[in-house]
Enzyme design. Structure first.
Site, PDB file in Angstrom:
ATOM      1  N   GLU A 104     -42.688  22.066  17.219  1.00 22.76           N
ATOM      2  CA  GLU A 104     -43.752  21.710  17.782  1.00 22.76           C
ATOM      3  C   GLU A 104     -42.897  20.534  18.715  1.00 22.76           C
ATOM      4  O   GLU A 104     -41.446  20.753  18.295  1.00 22.76           O
ATOM      5  CB  GLU A 104     -44.592  20.378  17.025  1.00 22.76           C
ATOM      6  CG  GLU A 104     -45.246  19.232  17.207  1.00 22.76           C
ATOM      7  CD  GLU A 104     -45.693  18.682  16.213  1.00 22.76           C
ATOM      8  OE1 GLU A 104     -46.711  19.642  15.155  1.00 22.76           O
ATOM      9  OE2 GLU A 104     -45.756  17.360  16.243  1.00 22.76           O
ATOM     10  N   ASP A 106     -43.859  16.768  21.360  1.00 25.72           N
ATOM     11  CA  ASP A 106     -44.654  16.035  21.108  1.00 25.72           C
ATOM     12  C   ASP A 106     -44.704  14.983  22.501  1.00 25.72           C
ATOM     13  O   ASP A 106     -43.456  14.155  22.067  1.00 25.72           O
ATOM     14  CB  ASP A 106     -44.771  15.074  19.559  1.00 25.72           C
ATOM     15  CG  ASP A 106     -45.226  16.436  18.744  1.00 25.72           C
ATOM     16  OD1 ASP A 106     -45.465  17.235  18.258  1.00 25.72           O
ATOM     17  OD2 ASP A 106     -44.969  15.402  17.391  1.00 25.72           O
ATOM     18  N   GLU A 108     -46.035  11.068  22.025  1.00 26.47           N
ATOM     19  CA  GLU A 108     -47.252  10.155  21.446  1.00 26.47           C
ATOM     20  C   GLU A 108     -47.007   8.938  21.936  1.00 26.47           C
ATOM     21  O   GLU A 108     -45.942   8.037  21.954  1.00 26.47           O
ATOM     22  CB  GLU A 108     -47.531  10.424  20.268  1.00 26.47           C
ATOM     23  CG  GLU A 108     -47.436  11.537  19.250  1.00 26.47           C
ATOM     24  CD  GLU A 108     -46.990  11.526  18.374  1.00 26.47           C
ATOM     25  OE1 GLU A 108     -48.198  11.451  17.047  1.00 26.47           O
ATOM     26  OE2 GLU A 108     -46.056  10.826  17.111  1.00 26.47           O
ATOM     27  N   GLN A 121     -43.396   7.996  22.618  1.00 27.61           N
ATOM     28  CA  GLN A 121     -43.055   8.823  21.607  1.00 27.61           C
ATOM     29  C   GLN A 121     -42.706   9.933  21.384  1.00 27.61           C
ATOM     30  O   GLN A 121     -43.282  10.370  22.130  1.00 27.61           O
ATOM     31  CB  GLN A 121     -42.875   8.333  19.818  1.00 27.61           C
ATOM     32  CG  GLN A 121     -42.287   9.070  18.865  1.00 27.61           C
ATOM     33  CD  GLN A 121     -42.526   9.083  17.523  1.00 27.61           C
ATOM     34  OE1 GLN A 121     -42.356   7.468  17.295  1.00 27.61           O
ATOM     35  NE2 GLN A 121     -42.910   9.169  16.504  1.00 27.61           N
ATOM     36  N   THR A 122     -41.301  10.783  21.419  1.00 29.55           N
ATOM     37  CA  THR A 122     -41.512  11.572  21.472  1.00 29.55           C
ATOM     38  C   THR A 122     -40.616  12.122  20.705  1.00 29.55           C
ATOM     39  O   THR A 122     -39.651  11.369  19.271  1.00 29.55           O
ATOM     40  CB  THR A 122     -40.591  12.291  22.989  1.00 29.55           C
ATOM     41  OG1 THR A 122     -39.185  11.964  23.318  1.00 29.55           O
ATOM     42  CG2 THR A 122     -41.124  12.418  24.393  1.00 29.55           C
ATOM     43  N   ASN A 123     -40.864  13.481  20.308  1.00 27.86           N
ATOM     44  CA  ASN A 123     -39.531  14.874  19.233  1.00 27.86           C
ATOM     45  C   ASN A 123     -40.337  16.280  19.372  1.00 27.86           C
ATOM     46  O   ASN A 123     -40.796  16.542  20.297  1.00 27.86           O
ATOM     47  CB  ASN A 123     -40.636  13.574  18.003  1.00 27.86           C
ATOM     48  CG  ASN A 123     -40.436  13.884  16.551  1.00 27.86           C
ATOM     49  OD1 ASN A 123     -38.979  14.867  16.275  1.00 27.86           O
ATOM     50  ND2 ASN A 123     -41.173  14.029  15.010  1.00 27.86           N
ATOM     51  N   GLU A 133     -37.164  11.353  16.438  1.00 20.71           N
ATOM     52  CA  GLU A 133     -37.758  11.013  17.120  1.00 20.71           C
ATOM     53  C   GLU A 133     -36.945   9.957  18.511  1.00 20.71           C
ATOM     54  O   GLU A 133     -35.946   9.570  17.703  1.00 20.71           O
ATOM     55  CB  GLU A 133     -38.251   9.803  16.486  1.00 20.71           C
ATOM     56  CG  GLU A 133     -39.803   9.889  15.465  1.00 20.71           C
ATOM     57  CD  GLU A 133     -39.238  10.652  14.532  1.00 20.71           C
ATOM     58  OE1 GLU A 133     -37.615  10.742  14.063  1.00 20.71           O
ATOM     59  OE2 GLU A 133     -39.907  10.937  13.208  1.00 20.71           O
ATOM     60  N   TRP A 199     -49.362   2.314  11.322  1.00 26.00           N
ATOM     61  CA  TRP A 199     -47.968   2.450  11.527  1.00 26.00           C
ATOM     62  C   TRP A 199     -48.293   2.392  13.024  1.00 26.00           C
ATOM     63  O   TRP A 199     -46.140   1.757  13.432  1.00 26.00           O
ATOM     64  CB  TRP A 199     -47.542   3.849  10.930  1.00 26.00           C
ATOM     65  CG  TRP A 199     -47.839   4.770  11.760  1.00 26.00           C
ATOM     66  CD1 TRP A 199     -48.799   5.937  11.375  1.00 26.00           C
ATOM     67  CD2 TRP A 199     -47.494   5.567  12.624  1.00 26.00           C
ATOM     68  NE1 TRP A 199     -49.224   6.742  12.601  1.00 26.00           N
ATOM     69  CE2 TRP A 199     -48.131   6.353  13.973  1.00 26.00           C
ATOM     70  CE3 TRP A 199     -46.486   5.735  14.463  1.00 26.00           C
ATOM     71  CZ2 TRP A 199     -48.280   7.281  14.446  1.00 26.00           C
ATOM     72  CZ3 TRP A 199     -46.323   5.987  14.954  1.00 26.00           C
ATOM     73  CH2 TRP A 199     -47.213   7.162  15.055  1.00 26.00           C
ATOM     74  N   GLY A 203     -44.848  -1.328  14.134  1.00 23.63           N
ATOM     75  CA  GLY A 203     -45.034  -0.948  12.694  1.00 23.63           C
ATOM     76  C   GLY A 203     -46.003  -0.814  11.559  1.00 23.63           C
ATOM     77  O   GLY A 203     -46.192  -0.911  10.760  1.00 23.63           O
TER      78      GLY A 203
END
Ligand SMILES: *[C@@H]1O[C@H](CO)[C@@H](O)[C@H](O)[C@H]1NC(C)=O
Ligand SMILES: *[C@@H]1O[C@H](CO)[C@@H](O)[C@H](O)[C@H]1NC(C)=O
Length: 292
Positions: A104, A106, A108, A121-123, A133, A199, A203
Site C-alpha cells: 500500500e 498512502d 492521508e 500523512q504518508t505511509n 508514517e 484519532w 490525536g
C-alpha cells in the site's frame, strides 16, 4: 571563465543521476478510470464527471476506486480538501493490493479546525507491514485551490509528489538491505472521505463538528498511466519497456533531492525514521533515507 563553467557543469553532473519530471498528466473524466466503491449517493458529479465531490455527513462518508489494477506507473489526482472546519475528517488517496500481505502507498489528509493546518500523512506497506508514517504540513492552504498529489512507482523507487515537489522517496533496497519492496502485487487506486475523529485531529482530541456538515472534498484529473494487470498477475507484461522504467526515472535528481530536503527541514512534523521511542534500532530502509 571557461574553467568556472566547466567546474559548474562538473558539480551539476556529480549531483546525481539526471532525472526527469514524470510525464505531464492528462486530465480525464472520472468515469474513464474510476467507479464508486461505497455510498454512491454521497458522490456528486460536476461537468460530466470532470469534477467529482465526495460528501461526508453524519450518516456516512464515501469513496471510489479504479476499475483496473496496476503494477507500476504514474498516478495523480488534483484535490481540493474540505474547507473551513474539517477537524475529525480524513481524506485519503492511496494505492493498495487489498490482500492479506498487502502492499500500500498512502496519502492521508487529516483535517483541522478553521485556520489550523492540515497534516499530510504518508505511509508505505510492503507485504502487510506498514508503520512507516511520515507527517508534514503543506506550504499552502490545500482547501483553497486544486493541487496535484501523485505517485511514481517503478521497480527502483516509490516517489510521492505534491505538485512538482517530491515529499518522500521509498527506494527499493531489497538487494542491499533485504527490505521488501512492492513489485509483484497489482494495486488499485482508492480515494475516500470519512469521519476519523477518534484519532485524526490533535490525536483525537478535536471532534467532528456535525453542525458544519456536509463536508466536501473535490477532485479533478483522474490521471492513471500504469501497467494494467489482472489482480492475480505477478508481473507486468511490459516490464522494463515503459517510460517510468527508464534510467532517468530510477532516482530523483539533485534538484529534486534539494526540494525534498527543503520539505524535510521546513515542513516535517513526524518521521518514523527518527522516532527513537518507537524504534530503538532505526528501520533499515531509513539508512538510505538518511543519505538524502
Ligand atoms: C527490487 O525489488 C525486487 C523485489 O523485492 C528485487 O527482485 C529486485 O532485484 C530489486 N531491484 C533493485 C534495483 O534493487
Ligand atoms: C491542527 O492544528 C493544531 C494547532 O495548530 C496542530 O497542533 C495540529 O498539528 C494540526 N493538525 C492536526 C491534524 O491535528
Amino acid at each position: 571563465m571557461a574553467a568556472v563553467v566547466a567546474l559548474l557543469l562538473l558539480v551539476a553532473a556529480a549531483g546525481g543521476a539526471r532525472a526527469a519530471a514524470p510525464r505531464k498528466p492528462v486530465d480525464v473524466p472520472f468515469q474513464k478510470n474510476y467507479v464508486p466503491t461505497w455510498a454512491e449517493d454521497h458522490i456528486r458529479y460536476v461537468d460530466g464527471g470532470r469534477e467529482v465531490q465526495l460528501v461526508l455527513d453524519k450518516t456516512t462518508g464515501t469513496g471510489f476506486q479504479t476499475r483496473g489494477s496496476y503494477l507500476f506507473g504514474h498516478f495523480s489526482m488534483h484535490m481540493k480538501l474540505v474547507a473551513g472546519d474539517s477537524a475529525g475528517t480524513v481524506t485519503a488517496f492511496y494505492l493498495s493490493s487489498q490482500n492479506s500481505e498487502h502492499d500500500e502507498i498512502d496519502f492521508e489528509f487529516l483535517g483541522n479546525r478553521t485556520g489550523q493546518p492540515y497534516i499530510l500523512q504518508t505511509n508505505v506497506f510492503t507485504g502487510g507491514k506498514g508503520d512507516r508514517e511520515q507527517r508534514i504540513y503543506l506550504w499552502f492552504d490545500p482547501t483553497k485551490e486544486y493541487h496535484s498529489y501523485s505517485v511514481l512507482w517503478n521497480l527502483y523507487m516509490i516517489a510521492f509528489f505534491v505538485d512538482d515537489v517530491p515529499i518522500r522517496v521509498f527506494r527499493n533496497s531489497t538487494a542491499e538491505l533485504g527490505v521488501r519492496y512492492p513489485f509483484s502485487q497489482p494495486m488499485k487506486l482508492y480515494s475516500s472521505l470519512w469521519n476519523a475523529d477518534d484519532w485524526a485531529t490533535r490525536g483525537g482530541r478535536e471532534k467532528t463538528d456535525w453542525s458544519r456538515a456536509p463536508f466536501v472534498a473535490s477532485y479533478r484529473g483522474f490521471h492513471v498511466d500504469g501497467c494494467e494487470a489482472s489482480a492475480e498477475a505477478r508481473y507486468c507484461a511490459t516490464q522494463g519497456a515503459r517510460w517510468w522504467d527508464q534510467q532517468e526515472f530510477r532516482d530523483l535528481d539533485a534538484a529534486q533531492y534539494r526540494k525534498l530536503r527543503w520539505v524535510r527541514d521546513g515542513y516535517t512534523i513526524y518521521n518514523y525514521c527518527t522516532d527513537r521511542d518507537r524504534y530503538q534500532a532505526m528501520p533499515p530502509e531509513c539508512k538510505r533515507d538518511r543519505d538524502v
